[in-house]
Scaffold this active site. Structure first.
Site, PDB file in Angstrom:
ATOM      1  N   ASP A   1      -7.629   1.733 -14.081  1.00 57.07           N
ATOM      2  CA  ASP A   1      -6.173   1.824 -14.075  1.00 57.07           C
ATOM      3  C   ASP A   1      -5.677   1.873 -15.511  1.00 57.07           C
ATOM      4  O   ASP A   1      -6.475   1.938 -16.449  1.00 57.07           O
ATOM      5  CB  ASP A   1      -5.553   0.641 -13.307  1.00 57.07           C
ATOM      6  CG  ASP A   1      -4.290   1.043 -12.550  1.00 57.07           C
ATOM      7  OD1 ASP A   1      -3.335   1.509 -13.198  1.00 57.07           O
ATOM      8  OD2 ASP A   1      -4.263   0.911 -11.312  1.00 57.07           O
TER       9      ASP A   1
ATOM     10  N   HIS B   1      -2.202   6.794 -13.578  1.00 56.58           N
ATOM     11  CA  HIS B   1      -2.836   5.497 -13.829  1.00 56.58           C
ATOM     12  C   HIS B   1      -4.100   5.688 -14.660  1.00 56.58           C
ATOM     13  O   HIS B   1      -5.127   5.050 -14.409  1.00 56.58           O
ATOM     14  CB  HIS B   1      -3.154   4.793 -12.517  1.00 56.58           C
ATOM     15  CG  HIS B   1      -1.949   4.221 -11.825  1.00 56.58           C
ATOM     16  ND1 HIS B   1      -1.322   3.074 -12.241  1.00 56.58           N
ATOM     17  CD2 HIS B   1      -1.257   4.653 -10.746  1.00 56.58           C
ATOM     18  CE1 HIS B   1      -0.289   2.806 -11.442  1.00 56.58           C
ATOM     19  NE2 HIS B   1      -0.230   3.763 -10.537  1.00 56.58           N
TER      20      HIS B   1
ATOM     21  N   GLU C   1       1.621   7.366  -7.751  1.00 58.63           N
ATOM     22  CA  GLU C   1       2.461   7.045  -8.903  1.00 58.63           C
ATOM     23  C   GLU C   1       2.032   7.810 -10.158  1.00 58.63           C
ATOM     24  O   GLU C   1       1.795   7.224 -11.217  1.00 58.63           O
ATOM     25  CB  GLU C   1       2.433   5.534  -9.162  1.00 58.63           C
ATOM     26  CG  GLU C   1       2.975   4.731  -7.986  1.00 58.63           C
ATOM     27  CD  GLU C   1       2.850   3.225  -8.175  1.00 58.63           C
ATOM     28  OE1 GLU C   1       3.661   2.489  -7.618  1.00 58.63           O
ATOM     29  OE2 GLU C   1       1.910   2.796  -8.880  1.00 58.63           O
TER      30      GLU C   1
ATOM     31  N   ASP D   1      -0.242  -9.254  -2.391  1.00 56.44           N
ATOM     32  CA  ASP D   1       0.260  -9.786  -3.656  1.00 56.44           C
ATOM     33  C   ASP D   1       1.726 -10.196  -3.547  1.00 56.44           C
ATOM     34  O   ASP D   1       2.248 -10.864  -4.432  1.00 56.44           O
ATOM     35  CB  ASP D   1       0.064  -8.792  -4.794  1.00 56.44           C
ATOM     36  CG  ASP D   1       0.641  -7.418  -4.511  1.00 56.44           C
ATOM     37  OD1 ASP D   1       0.612  -6.985  -3.344  1.00 56.44           O
ATOM     38  OD2 ASP D   1       1.107  -6.762  -5.463  1.00 56.44           O
TER      39      ASP D   1
END
EC number: 3.2.1.52
Length: 549
Positions: free
Chosen positions: A190, A260, A327, A422
């Site tokens: 990432d 990422h 993303e 999370d």
């Protein structure tokens, strides 16, 4: 005959808690999670005594696994040539993960379609252990016929933001095995770190594996000024894969692309969009989405081909390679003359189509190695390959799943509305800054239990394309195992039942009773779970510090 078991104080305490009070009868209902598809228990008669342990057939390869599972649950075992207590048989009529289990006062029989089913039967057995009137361990008389509702029952571990040492991953795998999860999705690259060893490109870990600092725990807008670095070795990867295989768990690796990608591009800047203004890649020191994406050039695809070759060698069991695909900001491609030229040369109308072009190129590489591509639901933007599998995570866009199923693609449901572990899990969280979460969405275990993975309105003939479901545990705010456990348990037990048990058998009230009976097991294993009643952690003195290699 095996000599009488001798138990340590710790194991005896576990027995007393898990099997009930000393005066409890043998024959209480088993507290199995996930609930089997069909189970009949004879509670009025004596069952199979375990006070002298279990005799296992020495020539059956399953006996070695049975030894491990029984001994992990405090039951002695012995391998014998004759008069074994457990009879293993194969039954080709059963699903490969299905099994039949029968317990009488004299024997235990397990029929399964494969090794997988037999291992699940053994987990159901050890979750059914109770105490007889003499406080000795015993199994109730029972008949079970069981198989999972879904073939993908997963948890995702994010090692990029904060690494989880191999010893901790093994603990996670042990807990997954007990509750019949079969997929560990391992997020390894990432913006904030590249943790995957690639021999041909050593700078990926020596440079891409280190960020200059991280946000302060409890103050996400301030840097701590402390370098954070680490990566797994090839031997460690192979060790995890082998350990998971022994527990019927497949490890699916994820390497993020085209977005990422800051850590990879910091290590090898030529892989990025070098022709944009202000180009200065680095391993990111803050959380969130960052703009550095791979350049869609032949050099990049050659690099990715090399990386995929090494991934295939490290993860031979995985039928998939996860490429992320989520993303991926398009601003660098908009500014890059090189990216614009690739679009023009390939007749691509916009940057979304360029992303689809990028992913299709990578998919050809993956498919040529005998693997399948899987990615987050953004991989459908600009067009989705008919052979790709998609993880649906954006719950605010329910049409994505329907469209993907209609095109004939398989999906794994992982909606952030239910399965982003999370997220905050409800009232009772400690006030300490160490228990900060990414947001305050109160995603309780009850909410997880209420999930129906098959999207509403899915035609019956399309339901088989829903492979299953998975919880994601992103680790920006989860620096170590105790905090990870606090986020995951007991929600993972609710997910285990969602993924395994027939929909019509789910019952939250009954599940809660069985959940309470699982808590002593979690206590005995030192799991720092969130109490399902008041929310306080099971071990409030656990130290939640950032752990580094």
């Amino acid at each position: 005959m095996i000599s009488k078991c001798t138990f340590s104080a710790t194991v005896f305490s576990l027995f007393s808690l898990c099997w009930g009070a000393p005066s409890a009868p043998v024959l209480e209902e088993p507290h199995i999670i996930p609930l089997p598809a069909a189970m009949r228990v004879q509670t009025g008669e004596s069952g199979f005594s375990l006070k002298n342990g279990v005799r296992l057939p020495e020539k059956n390869p399953l006996s070695r696994q049975a030894e491990r599972i029984f001994r992990d649950n405090g039951i002695n075992t012995a391998l014998v040539k004759n008069n074994a207590d457990i009879i293993f048989t194969e039954d080709a009529s059963l699903d490969r993960e299905g099994y039949r289990l029968a317990v009488t006062p004299d024997s235990i029989s397990i029929a399964s379609g494969s090794v997988n089913g037999a291992l699940y039967a053994l987990q159901s057995l050890v979750q059914s252990i109770a105490a007889d009137k003499n406080r000795a361990p015993a199994l109730p008389r029972m008949d079970v016929k069981d198989q999972p509702r879904f073939s993908w029952r997963g948890l995702m571990v994010d090692s990029c933001r904060h690494m989880m040492p191999v010893r901790d991953i093994k603990k996670v795998l042990n807990l997954m095995e007990r509750y019949k999860f079969n997929t560990l999705h391992w997020h390894l690259t990432d913006d904030q770190g590249w943790r995957l060893p690639i021999a041909k490109y050593p700078r990926l870990t020596t440079v891409g594996g280190t960020r200059a600092q991280s946000p302060v725990i409890g103050n996400r807008n301030k840097g701590d000024g402390i370098p954070y670095s680490g990566h797994y070795t090839a031997d460690e990867i192979r060790d995890v894969v082998r350990y998971a295989r022994d527990r019927d768990i497949t490890v699916i690796p994820e390497v993020e692309m085209p977005g990422h990608a800051s850590a990879a591009i910091a290590a090898y800047p030529e892989l990025g969009n070098t022709d944009i203004p202000g180009y200065a890649p680095r391993v990111q020191e803050t959380w969130g989405v960052h703009s550095y994406t791979f350049s869609p050039t032949e050099k990049t695809f050659r690099f990715l081909e090399d990386v995929i070759d090494e991934i295939c060698a490290l993860f031979p069991d995985s039928p998939y390679i996860h490429i992320g695909g989520d993303e991926a900001p398009k601003n660098q491609w908009k500014q890059s003359p090189t990216a614009q030229r690739v679009m023009k040369d390939n007749g691509l109308a916009n940057e979304h189509e360029l992303q689809s072009y990028f992913i299709r190129r990578v998919e050809k590489i993956i498919n040529s190695r005998g693997k399948r591509l899987i990615g987050w639901d953004e991989i459908q933007e600009g067009g989705l390959s008919p052979t790709a599998t998609m993880m649906v995570w954006r719950s605010q866009m329910p049409h994505i799943a329907a469209q993907t199923l209609a095109r004939g693609n398989d999906i794994v449901m992982t909606p952030n509305s239910h399965l982003y572990f999370d997220y905050d899990q409800g009232p009772g969280k400690p006030a300490a800054p160490e228990y900060e979460t990414i947001n305050n969405n109160q995603l309780t275990w009850q909410h997880v239990y209420g999930l129906e993975p098959v999207p509403q309105g899915t035609p019956r003939e399309r339901e088989k394309q829903v492979l299953g479901c998975q919880a994601n545990i992103w680790t920006e705010y989860i620096p170590n195992l105790p905090k990870w456990e606090y986020h995951v348990f007991p929600r993972a037990l609710a997910l285990a039942e969602v993924a395994w048990t027939p929909q019509e058998l789910k019952n939250e009230k009954d599940f809660r009773k069985r959940l309470d009976r699982q808590l002593p097991f979690l206590d005995a294993r030192g799991v720092n779970y969130k109490r399902p009643d008041n929310g306080a952690p099971a071990q409030p003195k656990a130290v939640i510090t950032r752990e580094r290699r």
